[in-house]
Motif scaffolding. Sequence first.
Motif, PDB file in Angstrom:
ATOM      1  N   GLN A 108       0.829  -1.190   0.000  1.00 15.69           N
ATOM      2  CA  GLN A 108       0.000   0.000   0.000  1.00 15.69           C
ATOM      3  C   GLN A 108       0.866   1.242   0.000  1.00 15.69           C
ATOM      4  O   GLN A 108       1.869   1.320   0.701  1.00 15.69           O
ATOM      5  CB  GLN A 108      -0.899   0.029   1.246  1.00 15.69           C
ATOM      6  N   SER A 137      -2.754   5.933  -0.527  1.00 10.88           N
ATOM      7  CA  SER A 137      -3.857   4.972  -0.493  1.00 10.88           C
ATOM      8  C   SER A 137      -4.295   4.702   0.935  1.00 10.88           C
ATOM      9  O   SER A 137      -5.486   4.553   1.223  1.00 10.88           O
ATOM     10  CB  SER A 137      -3.435   3.666  -1.166  1.00 10.88           C
ATOM     11  N   SER A 138      -3.339   4.649   1.861  1.00 12.07           N
ATOM     12  CA  SER A 138      -3.669   4.411   3.261  1.00 12.07           C
ATOM     13  C   SER A 138      -4.479   5.556   3.832  1.00 12.07           C
ATOM     14  O   SER A 138      -5.415   5.353   4.608  1.00 12.07           O
ATOM     15  CB  SER A 138      -2.377   4.230   4.067  1.00 12.07           C
ATOM     16  N   GLN A 140      -7.966   5.275   2.617  1.00 15.65           N
ATOM     17  CA  GLN A 140      -8.652   4.196   3.317  1.00 15.65           C
ATOM     18  C   GLN A 140      -9.137   4.674   4.687  1.00 15.65           C
ATOM     19  O   GLN A 140     -10.249   4.368   5.114  1.00 15.65           O
ATOM     20  CB  GLN A 140      -7.700   3.013   3.479  1.00 15.65           C
ATOM     21  N   ASN A 172     -13.733   2.208  -3.068  1.00 10.15           N
ATOM     22  CA  ASN A 172     -13.978   0.784  -2.916  1.00 10.15           C
ATOM     23  C   ASN A 172     -12.655   0.101  -2.568  1.00 10.15           C
ATOM     24  O   ASN A 172     -11.602   0.494  -3.056  1.00 10.15           O
ATOM     25  CB  ASN A 172     -14.529   0.239  -4.243  1.00 10.15           C
ATOM     26  N   THR A 173     -12.659  -0.915  -1.720  1.00  7.45           N
ATOM     27  CA  THR A 173     -11.415  -1.544  -1.285  1.00  7.45           C
ATOM     28  C   THR A 173     -11.425  -3.048  -1.506  1.00  7.45           C
ATOM     29  O   THR A 173     -12.481  -3.677  -1.575  1.00  7.45           O
ATOM     30  CB  THR A 173     -11.144  -1.279   0.215  1.00  7.45           C
ATOM     31  N   CYS A 174     -10.222  -3.627  -1.606  1.00 10.77           N
ATOM     32  CA  CYS A 174     -10.041  -5.066  -1.786  1.00 10.77           C
ATOM     33  C   CYS A 174     -10.523  -5.801  -0.538  1.00 10.77           C
ATOM     34  O   CYS A 174     -10.224  -5.394   0.587  1.00 10.77           O
ATOM     35  CB  CYS A 174      -8.563  -5.351  -2.049  1.00 10.77           C
ATOM     36  N   ASP A 185      -7.527  -4.527   1.528  1.00 10.05           N
ATOM     37  CA  ASP A 185      -8.057  -3.171   1.701  1.00 10.05           C
ATOM     38  C   ASP A 185      -7.431  -2.148   0.752  1.00 10.05           C
ATOM     39  O   ASP A 185      -7.498  -0.948   1.003  1.00 10.05           O
ATOM     40  CB  ASP A 185      -7.876  -2.678   3.148  1.00 10.05           C
ATOM     41  N   ARG A 186      -6.837  -2.592  -0.327  1.00  7.68           N
ATOM     42  CA  ARG A 186      -6.298  -1.649  -1.305  1.00  7.68           C
ATOM     43  C   ARG A 186      -7.443  -0.943  -2.025  1.00  7.68           C
ATOM     44  O   ARG A 186      -8.470  -1.549  -2.322  1.00  7.68           O
ATOM     45  CB  ARG A 186      -5.416  -2.379  -2.319  1.00  7.68           C
ATOM     46  N   ILE A 187      -7.263   0.349  -2.317  1.00  4.06           N
ATOM     47  CA  ILE A 187      -8.290   1.124  -3.015  1.00  4.06           C
ATOM     48  C   ILE A 187      -8.486   0.574  -4.425  1.00  4.06           C
ATOM     49  O   ILE A 187      -7.522   0.374  -5.171  1.00  4.06           O
ATOM     50  CB  ILE A 187      -7.898   2.608  -3.091  1.00  4.06           C
ATOM     51  N   CYS A 201      -7.676  -6.920  -5.727  1.00  3.33           N
ATOM     52  CA  CYS A 201      -6.631  -6.223  -6.480  1.00  3.33           C
ATOM     53  C   CYS A 201      -5.697  -7.190  -7.193  1.00  3.33           C
ATOM     54  O   CYS A 201      -4.913  -6.773  -8.043  1.00  3.33           O
ATOM     55  CB  CYS A 201      -5.827  -5.315  -5.550  1.00  3.33           C
TER      56      CYS A 201
END
Length: 234
Positions: free
Chosen positions: A107, A111-112, A115, A121-123, A127-129, A137
């Motif tokens: 990350q 991106s963090s 979040q 939207n996240t994985c 939780d990746r954007i 992702c």
Amino acid sequence: MESGGAAAAAAPAWLQGLMAETFFSGCGAHQDRRKNEKNIFCLNCCRSFCPHCLPSHLPSHPLLQVRRYVYQDVIRLDDLEKLIDCSCIQPYTINSAKVIFLNQRAQSRSSSCKQLNGSGNTCFTCDRILQHPFNFCSLSCKVDHMVTRGEDMSSVLRRFDDSDFAISQFEGLLMDGSDHEGSGSHYEMGRGETSEGPEEPRLVRRNTKTKRGFMSMVSLNNRRKGAPHRSPLS
């Protein structure tokens, strides 16, 4: 003894090997050759090797080529879709080809922050954007999510034709790791990521003709700056 659900959720050997393999490391058998990075994966042997190993490998074994983009392993979506259902995994368009990242990526700080702000939207796994409507992702994030939830992996695996991954697909692959079409093992690095994925690499061509013309004009102007010469009086 494993439960029936756990057994059903297990990924096949080739898929586990693909996600665990370290690609683009040097091939021990061809250390004296240039471009000896291992970027070809055998779906039968569940191991990788370099293009120099192709002549000695069994021609009946199905082979998959892994590529590199921004120091991460990617696989063309057209190839991966023949092996496993890639729906819900966000693809990226690089050099006019859609690719899927093989493993989870680190990350970035920006991106963090997004979040933490609850935007985008996240994985489901890391939780990746992501863009809507994607949920993963990378391939490994989707597989890990299914295994953790005890879902049956057979529901997403394809029954592929070995001829689609025949050794003949590498006939145009040069021994330096690139191919005749110019879209070799390494994709060029893009200029960052946008909401639509990584930007297309751009080539900047210097206009040397214009520069030469400009220099000629400067030289001509310098010659004209000398003392004026009068014509003799008649």
